[in-house]
Design a protein around this motif. Structure first.
Motif, mmCIF file in Angstrom:
data_model
loop_
_atom_site.group_PDB
_atom_site.id
_atom_site.type_symbol
_atom_site.label_atom_id
_atom_site.label_comp_id
_atom_site.label_asym_id
_atom_site.label_seq_id
_atom_site.Cartn_x
_atom_site.Cartn_y
_atom_site.Cartn_z
ATOM 1 N N ASP B 179 -6.847 -1.003 0.819
ATOM 2 C CA ASP B 179 -7.932 -0.817 -0.123
ATOM 3 C C ASP B 179 -7.409 -0.203 -1.427
ATOM 4 O OD1 ASP B 179 -10.337 -0.533 -1.225
ATOM 5 O OD2 ASP B 179 -11.152 0.861 0.258
ATOM 6 N N GLU B 181 -9.100 0.953 -3.747
ATOM 7 C CA GLU B 181 -9.913 2.109 -4.128
ATOM 8 C C GLU B 181 -9.301 3.415 -3.644
ATOM 9 O OE1 GLU B 181 -13.937 1.597 -2.888
ATOM 10 O OE2 GLU B 181 -14.396 0.254 -4.555
ATOM 11 N N VAL B 182 -8.580 3.358 -2.522
ATOM 12 C CA VAL B 182 -7.962 4.581 -2.008
ATOM 13 C C VAL B 182 -6.911 5.081 -3.003
ATOM 14 C CG1 VAL B 182 -6.621 5.551 -0.136
ATOM 15 C CG2 VAL B 182 -8.396 3.910 0.354
ATOM 16 N N GLU B 184 -6.980 4.406 -6.203
ATOM 17 C CA GLU B 184 -7.714 4.869 -7.385
ATOM 18 C C GLU B 184 -8.279 6.263 -7.154
ATOM 19 O OE1 GLU B 184 -9.107 0.587 -9.244
ATOM 20 O OE2 GLU B 184 -10.561 1.756 -8.121
ATOM 21 N N ALA B 185 -8.780 6.493 -5.937
ATOM 22 C CA ALA B 185 -9.319 7.816 -5.608
ATOM 23 C C ALA B 185 -8.223 8.862 -5.774
ATOM 24 C CB ALA B 185 -9.862 7.825 -4.182
ATOM 25 N N SER B 186 -7.037 8.546 -5.278
ATOM 26 C CA SER B 186 -5.912 9.468 -5.385
ATOM 27 C C SER B 186 -5.607 9.781 -6.859
ATOM 28 C CB SER B 186 -4.694 8.862 -4.694
ATOM 29 O OG SER B 186 -3.561 9.633 -4.942
ATOM 30 N N ALA B 187 -5.645 8.748 -7.705
ATOM 31 C CA ALA B 187 -5.357 8.941 -9.131
ATOM 32 C C ALA B 187 -6.422 9.803 -9.801
ATOM 33 C CB ALA B 187 -5.238 7.594 -9.838
ATOM 34 N N THR B 188 -7.698 9.561 -9.479
ATOM 35 C CA THR B 188 -8.744 10.372 -10.120
ATOM 36 C C THR B 188 -8.636 11.833 -9.693
ATOM 37 O OG1 THR B 188 -10.373 9.953 -8.378
ATOM 38 C CG2 THR B 188 -10.416 8.461 -10.251
ATOM 39 N N LEU B 189 -8.046 12.079 -8.526
ATOM 40 C CA LEU B 189 -7.891 13.458 -8.063
ATOM 41 C C LEU B 189 -6.670 14.128 -8.676
ATOM 42 C CD1 LEU B 189 -8.880 12.809 -4.367
ATOM 43 C CD2 LEU B 189 -10.139 14.201 -5.994
ATOM 44 N N ALA B 191 -3.404 12.852 -8.728
ATOM 45 C CA ALA B 191 -2.097 12.555 -8.149
ATOM 46 C C ALA B 191 -1.324 11.593 -9.048
ATOM 47 C CB ALA B 191 -2.249 11.956 -6.764
ATOM 48 N N ARG B 193 1.575 8.639 -9.779
ATOM 49 C CA ARG B 193 1.798 7.382 -9.059
ATOM 50 C C ARG B 193 2.710 7.610 -7.840
ATOM 51 N NH1 ARG B 193 -0.782 3.754 -7.362
ATOM 52 N NH2 ARG B 193 0.194 1.742 -7.088
ATOM 53 N N THR B 196 0.855 9.251 -5.077
ATOM 54 C CA THR B 196 -0.045 8.296 -4.423
ATOM 55 C C THR B 196 0.725 7.417 -3.450
ATOM 56 O OG1 THR B 196 -1.513 8.269 -6.323
ATOM 57 C CG2 THR B 196 -1.685 6.413 -4.817
ATOM 58 N N VAL B 200 -0.331 8.454 0.162
ATOM 59 C CA VAL B 200 -1.459 7.601 0.551
ATOM 60 C C VAL B 200 -1.008 6.224 1.038
ATOM 61 C CG1 VAL B 200 -3.542 6.460 -0.280
ATOM 62 C CG2 VAL B 200 -3.050 8.796 -0.991
#
Lengths: 347, 289
Positions: B179, B181-182, B184-189, B191, B193, B196, B200
């Motif tokens: 996914d 989105e997982v 992307e979620a890591s990046a918005t938090l 993290a 590259r 991530t 992740v």
């Protein structure tokens, strides 16, 4: 008043497809703003542009006075909640929530004890105490979305962005979470943008609603503004289950098929569109102004009984909410009158 | 065993044969067991029977002669090293094939399978020619006194070559389904590259990656054709255990050959069991059954 987020002339296209164009929107600090629109109207793209998950083809995004257009996702400090949760499956609930704090550079990272305390506070806030050691696979959909929100809140975001947060949940859980999200918002006071295609959700939950269509904002206003004073025919037609009925306007009269109806104000002469919602029609009390409508279907929906009516042959059927005890049946003629008139003259 | 006892056994192990809306367990299970017996277990049983002629201490004596020990070491250590190298570069190849669009992508994708299709002897001869001191690549290293072909390095290269498709083909589909989105979620938090990828993406790929590594390792341990052409086959240096088995067969020492094979079988089985255990653990962490 200060502005938390401002979009100026924002545009985004993917290849040849335009997702957002010439979008202007100002978000006030601490407000809960719903982005409502049909699918493909650009609301999710706009949210992703604010988050920095997409970069705009044109225009600017400002966070307060700071130009954030070219700020990386990592540096924007936004909390993003995805429709399908996007939790880290190999981490426990507590590790998921702590993730944003753990990935910080050593100098800015809180101590382990602080992280632990913060995770415990957030678990309380999202009402999941004691689940810190579970893994996402062991949680229900509603619980997962609460964890996702806690994870987003952990980094103390400048703005909280929710992309159809309740879209994958069933109706009952949606209603509970809606109320809960409102409570969380009141306690934390984060500026919050949330995308939805559910009108009821948007109107019930948000301080203000932005109606999206074709990559732009049609109207921004309180739920009252949107419902009672729609700014454009699109908004009037999109909210409140309205049916578009073509009419002819002349002065303070409109003609619906064979019937003449008096309007409160003066209208420009010519063809116009009348937007009729189920609550706009009432059984007529004065026979002089009544329109004899033919009942073509009756359904029971919730507390009311809803009937489909033909005002005149050849026009789209409109709907009326009747008391549950009303005895209207298919084929009856029901005299009705318009309690509210929502008219847009055609250009 | 009496019928009653049998019945008692089945009813106390209900999970073994529970009525299901998807019937067919009995027939498919029976078929799988018979097939496996015929194709895998029977030949292995013959092997063990042959080795049994020597007795346990006889097997031990053969397996612990210095030359055999050295060959087993060469086989297992270099196979493990090749599998690890493939884990890294195979994952990167899978990543490139899944995540990016570029001209010739389908061609590259098809090329990954070539080591499967090529007769391994051909691969061995080609690699030996390339890495010999007068070959295209070998000649680049020769001035520094580094020899690749006809040394253990040559074995490593041959084993990397034949193991690559296993890692790529097991990681690729999982990466495809991962996914976005997982990430992307890591990046918005916040993290980076790299964070991530390591925190992740890799944990999500781990079960598939371990499967790929296990397959590549198993294939490398059993590889013969390509290695003997590039290894130089020096006893105690670059002689692999399968070659030693063939040597024993040529000397009509069938029991000795079976003894070495039995030891290889035991070590391989333990290694694969360990990797499978790791794999099951990482799958559980991801919330699979």
């Amino acid at each position: 008043m200060a502005i938390a987020i401002r979009a100026e002339g924002l545009a985004k296209s993917f290849g040849g497809t335009v997702a957002v164009s010439g979008l202007d929107l100002a978000v006030e600090p601490g407000e809960l703003l719903a982005l409502l629109g049909p699918s493909g109207s650009g609301k999710t793209t706009f949210l992703r542009l604010v988050a920095g998950l997409e970069s705009p083809t044109a225009g600017r995004i400002l966070f307060g006075d700071e130009d954030a257009t070219h700020l990386s996702v990592q540096d924007r400090r936004v909390g993003f909640v995805f429709q399908h949760y996007a939790l880290f499956r190999h981490l426990t609930v507590a590790e998921n929530i702590a993730y944003g704090l753990r990935v910080r550079p050593r100098r800015e990272r809180p101590s382990d004890a602080d992280i632990k305390r913060r995770v415990a506070d957030l678990l309380d806030l999202v009402q999941l105490p004691g689940l810190d050691r579970r893994r996402p696979a062991q949680l229900s959909g509603g619980q997962r979305q609460r964890v996702a929100l806690a994870r987003a809140l952990a980094v103390e975001p400048r703005v909280l962005l929710l992309d159809e947060p309740f879209g994958a949940l069933d109706a009952k859980v949606r209603r509970d979470l809606r109320r809960w999200l409102r409570e969380v918002h009141e306690r934390t006071g984060h500026t919050t943008l949330f995308v939805t295609h559910d009108q009821e959700e948007a109107l019930e939950l948000a301080d203000r609603v932005a109606i999206f269509d074709k990559g732009g904002v049609e109207q921004v206003g309180t739920p009252d503004d949107i419902l009672d004073r729609p700014a454009t025919p699109f908004v009037a037609g999109f909210v409140g289950e309205a049916v578009r009925v073509p009419v002819d306007a002349a002065g303070s009269w409109i003609r619906i098929g064979d019937h003449q109806v008096r309007t409160p104000g003066e209208n420009a002469a010519g063809p116009a569109e009348l937007f009729v919602r189920p609550g706009d029609l009432v059984p007529a009390t004065d026979p002089a102004t009544a329109i004899p409508a033919r009942v073509i279907a009756v359904r029971r929906g919730g507390a009311a009984r809803r009937a489909e009516l033909l005002l005149t042959e050849g026009l789209p059927a409109v709907e009326i909410d009747l008391p549950a005890g009303h005895c209207a049946r298919k084929g009856d003629v029901l005299p009705v009158s318009l309690a509210t008139i929502r008219l847009f003259t055609s250009r | 065993m009496s019928v009653a006892a049998l019945r008692g056994w089945t009813s106390s192990h209900r999970s073994f044969r529970e009525p299901s809306a998807l019937p067919g367990f009995g027939i498919t299970f029976g078929f799988a067991v018979s097939y496996l017996s015929l194709i895998v277990l029977l030949p292995l049983a013959v092997l063990l029977a042959r080795a049994a002629d020597l007795g346990l201490d006889g097997i031990w004596r053969v397996a612990t002669t210095p030359r055999v020990l050295a060959a087993l070491q060469v086989s297992f250590f270099i196979s493990a090293a090749a599998a690890l190298v493939n884990a890294v570069f195979g994952s990167i190849a899978a990543w490139v094939l899944v995540r990016y669009e570029f001209p010739g992508k389908r061609l590259l994708d098809a090329m990954i399978d070539l080591p499967f299709a090529l007769p391994t002897a051909v691969a061995g001869i080609a690699l030996a020619a390339l890495y010999a001191t007068n070959g295209w690549i070998g000649s680049l290293f020769a001035p520094w006194g580094i020899k690749i072909a006809f040394t253990p390095w040559g074995i490593l290269i041959a084993l990397i070559f034949i193991g690559l498709p296993f890692v790529v083909r097991t990681v690729q589909p999982v990466l495809q389904d991962l996914d976005r989105e997982v990430e992307e979620a890591s990046a918005t938090l916040g993290a980076s590259r790299a964070q991530t990828v390591f925190r992740v993406v890799l944990p999500a790929l781990l079960p598939a990656l371990l499967t790929g590594v296990a397959l590549a390792f198993a294939r490398a341990v059993g590889e013969y054709g390509s290695v003997i052409f590039i290894a130089g086959n020096m006893p105690f240096v670059s002689e692999i255990a399968p070659l030693l088995i063939v040597t024993k067969l040529e000397e009509f020492d069938y029991a000795g050959a079976a003894a070495i094979a039995t030891v290889m079988l035991a070590i391989s089985f333990l290694a694969l069991l360990a990797i499978n255990g790791l794999q099951a653990y990482s799958r559980r962490r991801l919330g699979h059954a």
